[in-house]
Design a protein around this motif. Structure first.
Motif, short mmCIF file in Angstrom:
data_model
loop_
_atom_site.label_atom_id
_atom_site.label_comp_id
_atom_site.label_asym_id
_atom_site.label_seq_id
_atom_site.Cartn_x
_atom_site.Cartn_y
_atom_site.Cartn_z
N SER A 19 0.83 -1.21 0.00
CA SER A 19 0.00 0.00 0.00
C SER A 19 0.86 1.26 0.00
O SER A 19 0.51 2.25 -0.65
CB SER A 19 -0.94 0.01 1.21
OG SER A 19 -0.23 0.10 2.42
N GLY A 23 0.98 3.20 -3.36
CA GLY A 23 0.41 4.51 -3.09
C GLY A 23 1.28 5.62 -3.66
O GLY A 23 0.78 6.59 -4.23
N GLN A 154 -3.14 4.07 5.53
CA GLN A 154 -2.63 3.83 4.19
C GLN A 154 -3.35 2.64 3.53
O GLN A 154 -3.69 2.69 2.35
CB GLN A 154 -1.13 3.56 4.23
CG GLN A 154 -0.46 3.43 2.87
CD GLN A 154 -0.45 4.74 2.11
OE1 GLN A 154 -0.68 5.81 2.66
NE2 GLN A 154 -0.16 4.68 0.81
N PHE A 158 -5.47 2.92 0.14
CA PHE A 158 -5.02 2.11 -0.99
C PHE A 158 -6.12 1.18 -1.48
O PHE A 158 -6.37 1.09 -2.69
CB PHE A 158 -3.79 1.30 -0.56
CG PHE A 158 -3.36 0.27 -1.56
CD1 PHE A 158 -2.80 0.65 -2.77
CD2 PHE A 158 -3.51 -1.08 -1.28
CE1 PHE A 158 -2.40 -0.32 -3.69
CE2 PHE A 158 -3.11 -2.05 -2.19
CZ PHE A 158 -2.56 -1.66 -3.41
N SER A 287 -3.14 8.81 -0.38
CA SER A 287 -2.27 7.64 -0.16
C SER A 287 -0.85 7.95 -0.59
O SER A 287 0.12 7.53 0.04
CB SER A 287 -2.81 6.43 -0.92
OG SER A 287 -2.71 6.59 -2.31
#
Length: 305
Positions: A19, A23, A154, A158, A287
């Motif tokens: 992620s 991200g 996060q 994500f 993100s």
């Protein structure tokens, strides 16, 4: 711990590393740069995305091998150049990578406010600079609280972003027009190569996963899979979104739009399509912003050693 040595907490699993990596990679640029590349690659923009992924995969493989040897904080930005070249190269690389993240932190903070102001029906517009400062401070506090909090936020951002782009692709498939897909690239395969030269930058940030080496559970496995998924997930989303986008509306209309993805979504989602894409863009922007702040501190930490 009996010898007085302190260690960083290993909070990140495969999803956490993925992620953060994906991200940073995806961000908000995909909602703009795809339309720019379509001016050259047209209906074959998805091929440009596929070509652009190839050299990034090779870079990712080299980063995986280095992480297996040096699973440390600031690995990609400072430790690897130090071990492979010399300390001077590591010093320059560490500071260069940190400075390279400062700009995106500011850009994504401002971009989020711009997308907030783009909401349909919003009469009062937010101040972009003041709003950007607030966004930066909020995520600074989140990062200050700790990596566990960062990871939770996060992961949510994500997964929402991936789900949103997935819905955009799946709902768009029944509305593909074979005539639009058959238009090809305006400049032939040369146009596809030009598109690829632009879109390769859409994968930037993949190797930053290696800067989290000491905070990953079983880094040999976690960072490896984080890098693999960090390129695979964005590549699938990029290729799928580009294929649908240039198949639902003519490539000229797509490349000429100021908000190309919103224009496409509006074709088969109606007025909700614009709001939907803005919400997905929010998740992508935040993100990216959150991950950039997280990795930036790890780069400085690794360099300080």
């Amino acid at each position: 711990m009996g010898n007085g040595t302190k260690h960083l907490r290993k909070e990140l699993g495969v999803l956490g590393v993925t992620s953060i990596t994906a991200g940073i990679v995806i961000g908000a640029g995909v909602f703009v740069v795809t339309g720019i590349a379509a001016k050259y690659a047209g209906a074959l923009t998805w091929v440009s995305y596929a070509i652009g992924a190839i050299p990034v995969i090779l870079v990712g493989l080299s980063t995986i091998m280095l992480n297996l040897m040096y699973p440390v904080e600031g690995g990609e930005s400072y430790v690897y150049p130090t071990r492979v070249v010399n300390k001077y190269a590591g010093f320059l690389s560490g500071w260069a990578m940190w400075l390279a993240l400062i700009g995106p932190v500011a850009i994504t903070a401002k971009a989020f406010i711009m997308y907030v102001n783009a909401l349909p029906g919003l009469e009062t517009k937010l101040n972009i600079v003041a709003g950007g400062v607030i966004v930066t401070l909020v995520f600074f506090i989140i990062n200050w609280i700790g990596l566990k909090t960062v990871k939770i936020i996060q992961n949510i951002l994500f997964l929402f972003m991936v789900a949103g782009l997935g819905i955009y692709i799946i709902l768009g498939l029944p509305h593909l027009n074979t005539e639009y897909l058959a238009m090809g690239a305006p400049g032939g395969f040369s146009g596809v190569w030009k598109g690829a030269s632009l879109l390769i930058f859409a994968y930037a940030g993949l190797t930053l996963a290696a800067d989290l080496g000491e905070e990953a559970k079983d880094p040999a496995k976690t960072i490896t899979w984080g890098i693999i998924l960090g390129i695979t997930v964005p590549a699938i989303l990029y290729i799928g979104a580009a294929f649908v986008s240039t198949g639902v509306i003519p490539m000229d209309e797509f490349s000429g739009s100021d908000a190309p993805f919103a224009t496409v979504a509006g074709k088969y989602m109606g007025t909700f399509g614009v709001t939907f894409i803005i919400l997905v863009a929010w998740a992508a922007i935040l993100s990216s912003h959150n991950a950039e702040q997280t990795v930036g501190t790890r780069i400085l930490f690794g360099t300080s050693r």
